[in-house]
Write a protein that holds these residues in place. Structure first.
Motif, mmCIF file in Angstrom:
data_model
loop_
_atom_site.group_PDB
_atom_site.id
_atom_site.type_symbol
_atom_site.label_atom_id
_atom_site.label_comp_id
_atom_site.label_asym_id
_atom_site.label_seq_id
_atom_site.Cartn_x
_atom_site.Cartn_y
_atom_site.Cartn_z
ATOM 1 N N ARG A 195 -52.993 11.520 -18.292
ATOM 2 C CA ARG A 195 -53.638 10.629 -19.241
ATOM 3 C C ARG A 195 -52.902 9.287 -19.237
ATOM 4 N N ASP A 196 -53.343 8.369 -20.082
ATOM 5 C CA ASP A 196 -52.763 7.025 -20.090
ATOM 6 C C ASP A 196 -51.419 7.019 -20.827
ATOM 7 N N HIS A 197 -50.343 6.812 -20.082
ATOM 8 C CA HIS A 197 -49.003 6.725 -20.658
ATOM 9 C C HIS A 197 -48.074 6.179 -19.578
ATOM 10 N N ARG A 198 -46.824 5.982 -19.929
ATOM 11 C CA ARG A 198 -45.869 5.384 -18.983
ATOM 12 C C ARG A 198 -45.715 6.205 -17.710
ATOM 13 N N GLY A 199 -45.827 7.535 -17.829
ATOM 14 C CA GLY A 199 -45.672 8.374 -16.646
ATOM 15 C C GLY A 199 -46.703 8.063 -15.584
ATOM 16 N N LEU A 200 -47.947 7.850 -15.999
ATOM 17 C CA LEU A 200 -49.009 7.498 -15.045
ATOM 18 C C LEU A 200 -48.723 6.148 -14.411
ATOM 19 N N LEU A 201 -48.376 5.146 -15.224
ATOM 20 C CA LEU A 201 -48.153 3.805 -14.695
ATOM 21 C C LEU A 201 -46.910 3.743 -13.813
ATOM 22 N N LEU A 202 -45.847 4.427 -14.196
ATOM 23 C CA LEU A 202 -44.652 4.479 -13.352
ATOM 24 C C LEU A 202 -44.971 5.141 -12.009
ATOM 25 N N THR A 203 -45.788 6.189 -12.037
ATOM 26 C CA THR A 203 -46.173 6.870 -10.798
ATOM 27 C C THR A 203 -46.957 5.937 -9.884
ATOM 28 N N MET A 204 -47.895 5.165 -10.456
ATOM 29 C CA MET A 204 -48.692 4.248 -9.661
ATOM 30 C C MET A 204 -47.825 3.203 -8.967
ATOM 31 N N VAL A 205 -46.868 2.647 -9.713
ATOM 32 C CA VAL A 205 -46.016 1.602 -9.143
ATOM 33 C C VAL A 205 -45.024 2.195 -8.141
ATOM 34 N N ALA A 206 -44.438 3.342 -8.490
ATOM 35 C CA ALA A 206 -43.487 3.989 -7.582
ATOM 36 C C ALA A 206 -44.159 4.397 -6.271
ATOM 37 N N ALA A 207 -45.385 4.899 -6.354
ATOM 38 C CA ALA A 207 -46.112 5.277 -5.143
ATOM 39 C C ALA A 207 -46.314 4.068 -4.242
ATOM 40 N N GLY A 208 -46.642 2.929 -4.834
ATOM 41 C CA GLY A 208 -46.796 1.709 -4.042
ATOM 42 C C GLY A 208 -45.514 1.314 -3.343
ATOM 43 N N LYS A 209 -44.415 1.396 -4.062
ATOM 44 C CA LYS A 209 -43.125 1.018 -3.469
ATOM 45 C C LYS A 209 -42.721 1.964 -2.333
ATOM 46 N N ALA A 210 -43.163 3.213 -2.424
ATOM 47 C CA ALA A 210 -42.813 4.206 -1.405
ATOM 48 C C ALA A 210 -43.834 4.288 -0.278
ATOM 49 N N GLY A 211 -44.941 3.538 -0.393
ATOM 50 C CA GLY A 211 -45.979 3.607 0.634
ATOM 51 C C GLY A 211 -46.801 4.876 0.562
ATOM 52 N N ILE A 212 -46.809 5.519 -0.623
ATOM 53 C CA ILE A 212 -47.560 6.764 -0.825
ATOM 54 C C ILE A 212 -49.004 6.437 -1.194
ATOM 55 N N ARG A 213 -49.930 7.202 -0.650
ATOM 56 C CA ARG A 213 -51.348 7.039 -0.976
ATOM 57 C C ARG A 213 -51.659 7.906 -2.192
ATOM 58 N N LEU A 214 -52.041 7.270 -3.296
ATOM 59 C CA LEU A 214 -52.209 7.960 -4.563
ATOM 60 C C LEU A 214 -53.681 8.260 -4.827
ATOM 61 N N VAL A 215 -53.980 9.513 -5.118
ATOM 62 C CA VAL A 215 -55.341 9.940 -5.453
ATOM 63 C C VAL A 215 -55.408 10.111 -6.967
ATOM 64 N N LEU A 216 -56.187 9.257 -7.634
ATOM 65 C CA LEU A 216 -56.278 9.266 -9.092
ATOM 66 C C LEU A 216 -57.302 10.308 -9.532
ATOM 67 N N MET A 217 -56.826 11.387 -10.146
ATOM 68 C CA MET A 217 -57.676 12.508 -10.529
ATOM 69 C C MET A 217 -58.262 12.310 -11.926
ATOM 70 N N ASN A 218 -59.447 12.883 -12.128
ATOM 71 C CA ASN A 218 -60.134 12.806 -13.409
ATOM 72 C C ASN A 218 -59.595 13.892 -14.347
ATOM 73 N N THR A 219 -59.171 13.493 -15.553
ATOM 74 C CA THR A 219 -58.591 14.453 -16.498
ATOM 75 C C THR A 219 -59.631 15.419 -17.058
ATOM 76 N N GLY A 220 -60.901 15.162 -16.778
ATOM 77 C CA GLY A 220 -61.952 16.063 -17.247
ATOM 78 C C GLY A 220 -62.364 17.106 -16.227
ATOM 79 N N PHE A 221 -61.614 17.238 -15.131
ATOM 80 C CA PHE A 221 -61.968 18.178 -14.073
ATOM 81 C C PHE A 221 -61.976 19.635 -14.561
ATOM 82 N N ALA A 222 -62.947 20.380 -14.067
ATOM 83 C CA ALA A 222 -62.895 21.843 -14.139
ATOM 84 C C ALA A 222 -62.111 22.336 -12.917
ATOM 85 N N LYS A 223 -61.627 23.571 -13.000
ATOM 86 C CA LYS A 223 -60.742 24.089 -11.949
ATOM 87 C C LYS A 223 -61.371 24.074 -10.553
#
Length: 548
Positions: A108-136
């Motif tokens: 969900r929206d919080h510092r953990g999500l935003l830190l992950t987005m920025v850290a992934a960019g710095k590491a060259g990681i391709r980030l897949v943004l998942m929907n929090t409403g997903f069923a299994k």
């Protein structure tokens, strides 16, 4: 010869648009003409680390002590944001995640999500943004299709992770008070702790994002965004007056295009972004007052819930700081447009676009007063045209056609290899609409929402907007269901106010008095709430399949 002239004209127009776009970036404050060194470095960082990391690095350099993020656990300055994301990038590397690794994030929206987005960019990681409403099953299918090799997730989704291989590396991005961290599990905090916070060496290629489409009908498609053109920022600031060094509250999910795009521009202008993990109407109004927020980013259903609080509750909070409210993600009804601006002032900006076409049009407060519910006009570097079913241009006013968009942020195609239809350089939005006499765009509905009933074409949105004007209707949806005589018949689902009479015949008569007879729903069903996804979009298929 004609083709050559057309090509020359197109090139000259592109040069003109680029010049205007650069000027808009200067006027908005995204580019400081007195500090071109900062602008050039930011452009270089965007080309290597990606846009999310670039705007945070710039903020840490220019205004390190300004607040960058505020969530339920407090604030982070731009310096702290930059340093913690660098440490997290090194933490990801310790797990064996290297350049090009695909990592999913379910948060969900919080510092953990935003830190992950920025850290992934710095590491060259391709980030897949998942929907929090997903069923299994949906979640597992998307993880497999996108080739995800690790998952960052909030603790509340631990049960959903059962659908994934047990050996898939996992990092918990937010731990709820009532949740225990599984033994041996990594958290964002544990990956950050004790690691160097200095600049991370630039990856050879930008990691980028995969943004998932809303998925209202079937499995969401993946739309990659490897690089964000500066022209994309110009699209956002051309018709929307973003603040600078002030406070912006984003309640639209950041895992989706609107939340992500507005956060990038907000951060590029050194604002503080206020986020909350879950939307609550009164808590949002209270936070606007407490934080003295200048701007709010939301979806229409959220505005509806805020308005439904009523004058007594709204009157408890001073929201006079609010100058801009940006909405997107689903249709804005004329009724909601008027009610919101009556309550909060003429501050509403209706952004129309999609994951694929990015920004298509924006309606300003004045345009929404003049033509409530309009999608507005195209910003710089964008253009909207209409085509009929045979691919011919529709140029007449007030005549419906399929909406196609030319954008400065071109779509790269879905991750499964498919693509949107393109005609003469314009991409299909999947919607049908028309231009009024003043050239304002109106979206009549999804192309695949059109219902053919008894040989007549009907778009549900027109009926929905009419019913939404009734004081005894809180929410409404109209769908087509199978009918042996007419092929399809209209069924209206209504969320009524507590004091409503819930009179089916009265509802039908109201539609018959205002619209053509073939647009009158044959069925009227009252529900406690309508099914919507995390971005506020109506799940029409759920209603079509519902046993009544």
């Amino acid at each position: 010869m004609t083709r050559d002239l057309r090509s020359i004209k197109k090139s000259l127009n592109l040069i003109r648009e680029t010049g205007v776009a650069v000027n808009r970036l200067r006027q908005s404050g995204v580019v400081d003409p007195l500090r071109l060194d900062i602008a050039l470095q930011a452009a270089k960082n965007a080309a290597t680390y990606g846009a999310a990391a670039a705007v945070v690095i710039k903020g840490a350099r220019v205004h390190p002590d300004l607040p960058a993020i505020a969530d339920e656990r407090g604030e982070l300055t731009y310096r702290e944001f930059d340093e913690q994301s660098s440490a997290l990038a090194r933490g990801f590397a310790s797990l064996g995640l290297t350049e090009g690794s695909r990592v999913g994030v379910l948060a969900r929206d919080h510092r953990g999500l935003l830190l992950t987005m920025v850290a992934a960019g710095k590491a060259g990681i391709r980030l897949v943004l998942m929907n929090t409403g997903f069923a299994k099953p949906q979640f597992a299918a998307v993880v497999e299709r996108e080739g995800v090799k690790a998952m960052v997730h909030d603790s509340e989704f631990l049960g959903l992770l059962d659908a994934l291989p047990a050996d898939l590396p996992r990092v918990i991005s937010w731990v709820d008070e009532d949740d225990a961290v599984p033994e041996g599990a990594h958290t964002i905090e544990s990956l950050i702790k004790g690691r160097p916070v200095g600049p991370v060496p630039a990856p050879k290629t930008v990691g980028g994002f995969v943004i998932l489409t809303s998925g209202t009908t079937g499995l969401p498609k993946g739309a990659p965004r490897n690089k964000v053109s500066p022209l994309a920022t110009a699209q956002m600031v051309d018709r929307i007056p973003f603040p600078t060094k002030e406070t912006v509250m984003i309640v639209s999910p950041i895992f989706h295009s609107t939340g992500l795009g507005t956060w990038l521009v907000t951060t590029a202008l050194y604002n503080k972004t206020v986020v909350r993990r879950r939307f609550n109407a009164e808590a949002t109004v209270a936070a606007i007052a407490e934080q003295k927020a200048t701007m709010l980013v939301a979806v229409p259903t959220m505005l509806h819930r805020m308005i439904e609080l009523g004058p007594e509750i709204l009157g408890k909070y001073d929201t006079s700081s609010l100058k801009v409210v940006v909405i997107a993600g689903s249709a804005l009804s004329p009724e909601l447009s008027n009610r919101f601006q009556d309550a909060f002032g003429d501050v509403l900006y209706n952004l129309y676009g999609s994951t694929e076409v990015a920004v298509a049009t924006v309606a300003t407060p004045a345009e929404l007063r003049k033509a409530p519910g309009t999608a507005g006009r195209s910003p710089i570097t964008c253009e909207v045209v209409l085509f009929d079913d045979e691919g011919k241009r529709v140029t007449e006013k007030n005549k419906a056609g399929r909406i196609f968009v030319r954008s400065g942020s071109p779509f790269e195609g879905y991750t499964d290899g498919r693509h949107k239809q393109i005609i003469d350089g314009f991409m299909s939005s999947g919607d049908v609409g028309h231009f009024d006499d003043d050239g304002l765009l109106f979206v009549d509905g999804r192309d695949d929402d059109m219902i053919v009933s008894g040989g007549e074409n009907v778009f549900p949105l027109e009926i929905e907007n009419l019913l939404a004007e009734r004081e005894d209707v809180n929410d409404v949806a109209v769908v087509g269901v199978d009918d042996p005589e007419f092929g399809k018949r209209l069924r209206a689902f209504i969320v009524a106010t507590p004091d409503a009479k819930r009179d089916v015949d009265e509802i039908k008569l109201y539609v018959r008095d205002n619209l053509a007879r073939y647009k009158v729903p044959r069925d009227v069903v009252f529900l406690d709430e309508l099914p919507r996804n995390a971005t506020g979009k109506l799940l029409r298929r759920v209603l079509v399949d519902m046993e009544v």
